[in-house]
Design an enzyme around this catalytic site. Sequence first.
Site, PDB file in Angstrom:
ATOM      1  N   ARG A   1       0.087 -12.762   4.565  1.00 62.29           N
ATOM      2  CA  ARG A   1       1.510 -12.992   4.310  1.00 62.29           C
ATOM      3  C   ARG A   1       2.389 -12.599   5.500  1.00 62.29           C
ATOM      4  O   ARG A   1       3.579 -12.895   5.517  1.00 62.29           O
ATOM      5  CB  ARG A   1       1.940 -12.222   3.056  1.00 62.29           C
ATOM      6  CG  ARG A   1       1.181 -12.653   1.811  1.00 62.29           C
ATOM      7  CD  ARG A   1       1.617 -11.889   0.584  1.00 62.29           C
ATOM      8  NE  ARG A   1       2.985 -12.245   0.181  1.00 62.29           N
ATOM      9  CZ  ARG A   1       3.612 -11.706  -0.861  1.00 62.29           C
ATOM     10  NH1 ARG A   1       3.003 -10.777  -1.585  1.00 62.29           N
ATOM     11  NH2 ARG A   1       4.825 -12.076  -1.163  1.00 62.29           N
TER      12      ARG A   1
ATOM     13  N   PRO B   1       0.829  -1.207   0.000  1.00 66.21           N
ATOM     14  CA  PRO B   1       0.000   0.000   0.000  1.00 66.21           C
ATOM     15  C   PRO B   1       0.862   1.254   0.000  1.00 66.21           C
ATOM     16  O   PRO B   1       1.917   1.314   0.634  1.00 66.21           O
ATOM     17  CB  PRO B   1      -0.786  -0.126   1.307  1.00 66.21           C
ATOM     18  CG  PRO B   1      -0.811  -1.581   1.598  1.00 66.21           C
ATOM     19  CD  PRO B   1       0.488  -2.117   1.093  1.00 66.21           C
ATOM     20  N   GLU B   2       0.403   2.270  -0.726  1.00 65.77           N
ATOM     21  CA  GLU B   2       1.132   3.522  -0.770  1.00 65.77           C
ATOM     22  C   GLU B   2       0.475   4.535   0.167  1.00 65.77           C
ATOM     23  O   GLU B   2      -0.556   4.269   0.785  1.00 65.77           O
ATOM     24  CB  GLU B   2       1.192   4.030  -2.205  1.00 65.77           C
ATOM     25  CG  GLU B   2       1.925   3.062  -3.131  1.00 65.77           C
ATOM     26  CD  GLU B   2       2.321   3.688  -4.453  1.00 65.77           C
ATOM     27  OE1 GLU B   2       2.456   4.921  -4.516  1.00 65.77           O
ATOM     28  OE2 GLU B   2       2.496   2.931  -5.427  1.00 65.77           O
TER      29      GLU B   2
END
Length: 297
Positions: free
Chosen positions: A126, A2-3
């Site tokens: 993850r 995510p940015e």
Amino acid sequence: MPELPEVETVRRGLAPAMEGSRLERLELRRADLRFPFPANFAGQTETHDILALGRRAKYLLIDLDNGKTIIAHLGMSGSYRVENDTATTTPGDFHIPRGQLSQHDHVIFHLSRNGERCRVIYNDPRRFGFMKLVERAALEDDPSFFSLGPEPTGNTLDADFLASRFAGKTQAIKSALLDQRNIAGLGNIYVCEALWRARLSPFRAAGHLVTAKGKPAAGLQRLVPAIRNVIAEAIDAGGSTLRDHRKTDGTLGYFQHAFSVYDRTGTACRHQDCNGTITRAVQSGRSTFYCPACQKG
């Protein structure tokens, strides 16, 4: 990963549930994520009020009334859900869809406020995200922050600052922009978009955007507002997503429909005075999307 706009969307989505609430119980369903949880993590945070939910670069900051701050990073696949007895929401719109399977619910914040209770659940298939606990007064000295550059939304970022960072550098401008020591929170999507708006080649040496006297050249003067605008527009749109993730109000973030170059290989350049075609290349292992016809600066 995510940015900044996606993380800011998450912060805004979580704030109504978390700010002003008491953390009654911190439920840790495993001993670690990317790193082990802090020693006595639950004991240091439970029964304390959450004063504010902030953000620095791509990190969420949860400020507690005991002077401590939880630093939380989403990693590659992390997301949050807010649950109460009647509804579930998932703050944030992401380019890659986020998980919902309960076996990946690793941390649960049990909150209460004015007699009402809710749960904020961190899900991470993850397990590349992490959480740690620091003294708020020493936050900027933490290894996560002490080398970070200015925020792309803050007043510190200007062309003169970038000229001081880029002078003499042979590093490609795209790589220089992704270096968090220069600008905090910029990622691949928005760097590609900003360079297109400024009509700058992603392969041009960063030092070429600085004059012999160390001043910002015209291209660097165009780049700073391009960065500010693309980030602001993405935040307003609720982050970017190509799938069906939803914000807390149930609407989709539609900034992805405004992408001018990212993931648009083979389509026409959207600059009205350009007949070029968007091309994909690989730089330092990452996809670069650009228009070779108009991004020559």
